[in-house]
Scaffold this active site. Structure first.
Site, PDB file in Angstrom:
ATOM      1  N   LYS A 175      -9.151   7.137  -0.740  1.00 23.61           N
ATOM      2  CA  LYS A 175      -8.625   5.995   0.041  1.00 23.61           C
ATOM      3  C   LYS A 175      -7.364   6.416   0.803  1.00 23.61           C
ATOM      4  O   LYS A 175      -7.194   6.059   1.973  1.00 23.61           O
ATOM      5  CB  LYS A 175      -8.301   4.846  -0.927  1.00 23.61           C
ATOM      6  CG  LYS A 175      -7.398   3.775  -0.344  1.00 23.61           C
ATOM      7  CD  LYS A 175      -7.193   2.639  -1.310  1.00 23.61           C
ATOM      8  CE  LYS A 175      -6.003   2.779  -2.228  1.00 23.61           C
ATOM      9  NZ  LYS A 175      -4.689   2.680  -1.591  1.00 23.61           N
ATOM     10  N   ASN A 176      -6.497   7.176   0.118  1.00 25.03           N
ATOM     11  CA  ASN A 176      -5.197   7.471   0.702  1.00 25.03           C
ATOM     12  C   ASN A 176      -5.218   8.609   1.721  1.00 25.03           C
ATOM     13  O   ASN A 176      -4.184   8.954   2.292  1.00 25.03           O
ATOM     14  CB  ASN A 176      -4.165   7.713  -0.406  1.00 25.03           C
ATOM     15  CG  ASN A 176      -3.904   6.423  -1.188  1.00 25.03           C
ATOM     16  OD1 ASN A 176      -4.309   5.335  -0.758  1.00 25.03           O
ATOM     17  ND2 ASN A 176      -3.255   6.535  -2.341  1.00 25.03           N
ATOM     18  N   ARG A 236     -10.378  -2.964  -2.952  1.00 25.81           N
ATOM     19  CA  ARG A 236      -9.513  -2.225  -2.022  1.00 25.81           C
ATOM     20  C   ARG A 236      -9.625  -0.718  -2.229  1.00 25.81           C
ATOM     21  O   ARG A 236      -9.462   0.053  -1.288  1.00 25.81           O
ATOM     22  CB  ARG A 236      -8.041  -2.617  -2.232  1.00 25.81           C
ATOM     23  CG  ARG A 236      -7.660  -3.948  -1.630  1.00 25.81           C
ATOM     24  CD  ARG A 236      -6.160  -4.076  -1.633  1.00 25.81           C
ATOM     25  NE  ARG A 236      -5.559  -2.868  -1.073  1.00 25.81           N
ATOM     26  CZ  ARG A 236      -4.349  -2.416  -1.360  1.00 25.81           C
ATOM     27  NH1 ARG A 236      -3.586  -3.078  -2.202  1.00 25.81           N
ATOM     28  NH2 ARG A 236      -3.880  -1.328  -0.811  1.00 25.81           N
ATOM     29  N   ARG A 266       8.316  -3.187  -0.780  1.00 26.43           N
ATOM     30  CA  ARG A 266       8.128  -1.816  -0.315  1.00 26.43           C
ATOM     31  C   ARG A 266       8.704  -1.681   1.093  1.00 26.43           C
ATOM     32  O   ARG A 266       8.124  -2.114   2.066  1.00 26.43           O
ATOM     33  CB  ARG A 266       6.643  -1.457  -0.352  1.00 26.43           C
ATOM     34  CG  ARG A 266       6.108  -1.448  -1.775  1.00 26.43           C
ATOM     35  CD  ARG A 266       4.606  -1.403  -1.821  1.00 26.43           C
ATOM     36  NE  ARG A 266       4.076  -0.138  -1.349  1.00 26.43           N
ATOM     37  CZ  ARG A 266       2.776   0.123  -1.296  1.00 26.43           C
ATOM     38  NH1 ARG A 266       1.907  -0.779  -1.683  1.00 26.43           N
ATOM     39  NH2 ARG A 266       2.340   1.287  -0.866  1.00 26.43           N
ATOM     40  N   CYS A 281       6.152 -11.723   2.398  1.00 26.93           N
ATOM     41  CA  CYS A 281       6.037 -11.065   1.099  1.00 26.93           C
ATOM     42  C   CYS A 281       4.901 -10.052   1.074  1.00 26.93           C
ATOM     43  O   CYS A 281       4.703  -9.370   0.101  1.00 26.93           O
ATOM     44  CB  CYS A 281       5.833 -12.102   0.008  1.00 26.93           C
ATOM     45  SG  CYS A 281       4.333 -13.039   0.246  1.00 26.93           S
ATOM     46  N   ASP A 283       0.034   6.390  -9.654  1.00 25.54           N
ATOM     47  CA  ASP A 283      -1.237   5.648  -9.732  1.00 25.54           C
ATOM     48  C   ASP A 283      -2.063   6.013 -10.965  1.00 25.54           C
ATOM     49  O   ASP A 283      -3.137   5.457 -11.171  1.00 25.54           O
ATOM     50  CB  ASP A 283      -2.070   5.921  -8.474  1.00 25.54           C
ATOM     51  CG  ASP A 283      -1.314   5.547  -7.229  1.00 25.54           C
ATOM     52  OD1 ASP A 283      -1.251   4.366  -6.909  1.00 25.54           O
ATOM     53  OD2 ASP A 283      -0.724   6.456  -6.595  1.00 25.54           O
TER      54      ASP A 283
HETATM   55  N1  EPU Z   1      10.217   4.053   0.343  1.00 25.26           N
HETATM   56  C1  EPU Z   1      11.374   3.594   0.924  1.00 25.26           C
HETATM   57  N2  EPU Z   1      11.403   3.444   2.281  1.00 25.26           N
HETATM   58  C2  EPU Z   1      10.321   3.714   3.075  1.00 25.26           C
HETATM   59  C3  EPU Z   1       9.146   4.211   2.476  1.00 25.26           C
HETATM   60  C4  EPU Z   1       9.116   4.365   1.094  1.00 25.26           C
HETATM   61  O1  EPU Z   1      12.358   3.322   0.225  1.00 25.26           O
HETATM   62  O2  EPU Z   1      10.419   3.563   4.291  1.00 25.26           O
HETATM   63  C5  EPU Z   1      10.162   4.209  -1.133  1.00 25.26           C
HETATM   64  C6  EPU Z   1       9.146   3.240  -1.737  1.00 25.26           C
HETATM   65  O3  EPU Z   1       9.706   1.967  -1.936  1.00 25.26           O
HETATM   66  C7  EPU Z   1       8.807   3.925  -3.039  1.00 25.26           C
HETATM   67  C8  EPU Z   1       8.898   5.416  -2.679  1.00 25.26           C
HETATM   68  O4  EPU Z   1       9.659   5.486  -1.457  1.00 25.26           O
HETATM   69  O5  EPU Z   1       9.763   3.641  -4.015  1.00 25.26           O
HETATM   70  C9  EPU Z   1       7.573   6.095  -2.463  1.00 25.26           C
HETATM   71  O6  EPU Z   1       6.785   5.412  -1.495  1.00 25.26           O
HETATM   72  P1  EPU Z   1       5.747   6.185  -0.554  1.00 25.26           P
HETATM   73  O7  EPU Z   1       6.151   5.966   0.855  1.00 25.26           O
HETATM   74  O8  EPU Z   1       5.589   7.578  -1.037  1.00 25.26           O
HETATM   75  O9  EPU Z   1       4.403   5.391  -0.850  1.00 25.26           O
HETATM   76  P2  EPU Z   1       3.360   4.825   0.173  1.00 25.26           P
HETATM   77  O10 EPU Z   1       3.107   5.784   1.271  1.00 25.26           O
HETATM   78  O11 EPU Z   1       3.725   3.423   0.526  1.00 25.26           O
HETATM   79  C10 EPU Z   1       1.277   5.919  -0.960  1.00 25.26           C
HETATM   80  C11 EPU Z   1      -0.012   5.412  -1.530  1.00 25.26           C
HETATM   81  C12 EPU Z   1       0.232   4.739  -2.862  1.00 25.26           C
HETATM   82  C13 EPU Z   1       0.886   5.743  -3.805  1.00 25.26           C
HETATM   83  C14 EPU Z   1       2.170   6.297  -3.167  1.00 25.26           C
HETATM   84  C15 EPU Z   1       2.805   7.382  -4.006  1.00 25.26           C
HETATM   85  C16 EPU Z   1      -1.316   4.893   0.415  1.00 25.26           C
HETATM   86  C17 EPU Z   1      -1.981   3.853   1.247  1.00 25.26           C
HETATM   87  N3  EPU Z   1      -0.608   4.463  -0.619  1.00 25.26           N
HETATM   88  O12 EPU Z   1       2.091   4.760  -0.759  1.00 25.26           O
HETATM   89  O13 EPU Z   1      -1.029   4.385  -3.383  1.00 25.26           O
HETATM   90  O14 EPU Z   1       1.177   5.114  -5.018  1.00 25.26           O
HETATM   91  O15 EPU Z   1       1.879   6.842  -1.872  1.00 25.26           O
HETATM   92  O16 EPU Z   1       1.941   8.465  -4.135  1.00 25.26           O
HETATM   93  O17 EPU Z   1      -1.453   6.084   0.660  1.00 25.26           O
HETATM   94  C18 EPU Z   1      -2.604   2.976  -4.412  1.00 25.26           C
HETATM   95  O18 EPU Z   1      -3.465   3.797  -4.038  1.00 25.26           O
HETATM   96  O19 EPU Z   1      -2.853   2.017  -5.176  1.00 25.26           O
HETATM   97  C19 EPU Z   1      -1.236   3.142  -3.943  1.00 25.26           C
HETATM   98  C20 EPU Z   1      -0.297   2.199  -4.095  1.00 25.26           C
END
Ligand code: EPU
Length: 453
Positions: free
Chosen positions: A38-39, A433, A141, A136, A325
């Site tokens: 998915k990611n 999802r 995030r 929300c 995850d």
């Molecule tokens: N963060 C910030 N500011 C930003 C972006 C991120 O503070 O602008 C913080 C987040 O709040 C968090 C940390 O950085 O505390 C890590 O977030 P990251 O950006 O790495 O996560 P993401 O890209 O939003 C993806 C996956 C998640 C997975 C995380 C970590 C996708 C669509 N989602 O999220 O997957 O947990 O990386 O590997 O790729 C899931 O599959 O259920 C899922 C949530």
């Protein structure tokens, strides 16, 4: 009589509404296949916008996040068609056009994916819109890393009551960017923007998850020049044009880990077709330490218990650490281990909410919202850390539970399947999802459940 929830019956928006009655105490046994991650798949679909010719993506799972990205691409004028083989998508960006806030909003659902459209849309149309960031839906995030990176490329970010409007009147120029944390999404943002920005971009403190490496492979096929250096440094040399790609997505290691934990918790045996050892090394180490047994084969990995379950201490982290995850399904198995386990969550600030339901089912789990004092932490400077202390083994019993999110929800299902008696699990629609044909797979593994609402 078992009623199987088919995919179309699962709310594509990830909204809840479906209720399962689950009778537990039965070991899950058999084989499941995992498709593309998915990611990665959702990001590779967005990358197709950067090409001047159509792209072909293979092994695309039929999950609602893919449907969300598909419809977002379609509102931007991209033609998305199913290929001849199952799981094939053909994406033609030649008719790409700007979309309105309301259209994007209507198709985005709970997804954060519109953020990643920014770079490609700025290159293509000079403007990108992100709706409704105050609400929300994006919850806690934040997207500050994304916006700071876009500004570094020369984009102008304006906030209005409808959302965020990003423009690039003078084009996008290569930049030196250092992320405050190796964020997966922000790294993807930089990659998708830098590949066509003028000049060289240096990205420091980048995320290096296998899905990111696969996205880099996609972009390289398109004509991008990206160098991954040691110590989380990535250089991207901007090019004028990119073409379409033909790519088979990396397998979904989150789904594979979920099934492995289901085998562990229910004391069953599950062969996960398509799982590869290389991208699961950290998970497999923990799986073995907890008492799991696995057999790596050519076409997948077989998972079962190797003896009594033993407690572990793990800390979630960015790659190559233990993924955030993976902790939710692991914790269900840890409720059956003899002794005290500790799981530190260092990536997200609030990812133990799902444990309330496990406690209701008889688990002994105490969440420490500010972590445990005095413990060694690899990411000591992160203030987000929470710790869950799990004491086992505790028999689980059936309960009425509500699915909170994707990974927490999957762990609720495993808990219900592990528990004695019947559980009523509501809000299961959200699981579509990220888990393809979940209910068909569970039924094939011998799970006993009915759809009751
Ligand atoms: N963060 C910030 N500011 C930003 C972006 C991120 O503070 O602008 C913080 C987040 O709040 C968090 C940390 O950085 O505390 C890590 O977030 P990251 O950006 O790495 O996560 P993401 O890209 O939003 C993806 C996956 C998640 C997975 C995380 C970590 C996708 C669509 N989602 O999220 O997957 O947990 O990386 O590997 O790729 C899931 O599959 O259920 C899922 C949530």
């Amino acid at each position: 009589m078992k009623t199987l929830l088919n995919e179309s019956a699962v709310s594509p928006s990830g909204g809840s509404g479906e209720v399962l009655a689950v009778r537990g105490g039965r070991a899950l046994r058999g084989r499941v296949e995992v498709k593309g991650a998915k990611n990665l798949v959702t990001k590779a679909m967005v990358a197709a916008l950067l090409g001047e010719t159509p792209s072909i993506l293979r092994d695309v799972p039929s999950i609602s996040d893919v449907k969300v990205v598909r419809s977002l691409l379609e509102v931007h004028g991209v033609t998305v068609a199913d290929g001849e083989n199952e799981g094939e998508l053909i994406l033609d960006p030649s008719g790409a056009v700007a979309a309105h806030f309301e259209e994007i909003d209507a198709h985005a659902g709970a997804s954060r994916i519109p953020i990643l459209f920014c770079g490609p849309l700025l290159h293509l149309l000079g403007e990108a819109l992100i709706p409704d960031l105050g609400g929300c839906r994006i919850g806690d995030r934040p997207i500050n890393f994304h916006m700071d990176a876009l500004r570094a490329f020369g984009a102008i970010v304006d906030k209005s009551y409808e959302g965020i409007r990003i423009t690039a009147p003078n084009g996008l120029k290569g930049a030196h960017i250092e992320l405050p944390y190796p964020s997966v999404g922000a790294t993807e943002q930089v990659l998708l923007t830098a590949v066509k920005a003028e000049g060289i971009t240096e990205l420091k403190n980048a995320a290096i998850e296998p899905e990111i490496m696969d996205l880099i492979a996609v972009l390289q096929k398109m004509g991008a020049i990206i160098t991954v250096e040691p110590n989380r440094v990535i250089f991207i040399e901007g090019v004028d044009t990119l073409r379409g790609y033909d790519h088979r997505a990396i397998f979904d290691r989150n789904e594979a880990a979920s099934w492995a934990c289901a085998a562990l918790a229910t004391d069953g045996e599950i062969f996960v077709g398509g799982a590869k050892q290389q991208d699961m090394l950290t998970f497999l180490n923990v799986f073995r330490k907890v008492g799991g047994w696995f057999d790596v084969r050519e076409d997948g990995i077989n998972f079962r218990r190797g003896g009594p379950l033993t407690p572990v201490t793990v800390e979630t982290d960015v790659h190559p650490g233990f993924m955030t995850d993976w902790q939710q399904p692991l914790i269900v198995a840890l409720t059956q281990a003899e002794g005290e386990s500790i799981v530190h969550e260092t990536v997200y600030e609030n990812r133990f909410g799902f444990t309330d339901a496990l406690v209701k089912m008889g688990a002994d789990i105490v969440v420490h919202p500010h972590g445990l004092d005095g413990d060694y932490r690899r990411v000591a400077q992160r203030e987000l850390e929470q710790a869950a202390v799990i004491n086992g083994p505790t028999p689980l019993h059936g309960a009425r539970i509500e699915v909170p999110d994707l990974r927490g929800g999957y762990s609720h299902l495993i808990a219900a399947l592990t528990a004695e008696g019947e559980s009523v699990v509501s809000g299961v629609g959200i699981l579509s999802r990220g888990y393809e044909k979940l209910f068909d797979k569970l039924a094939a593994l011998g799970a006993d459940f009915d759809v009751i609402g």
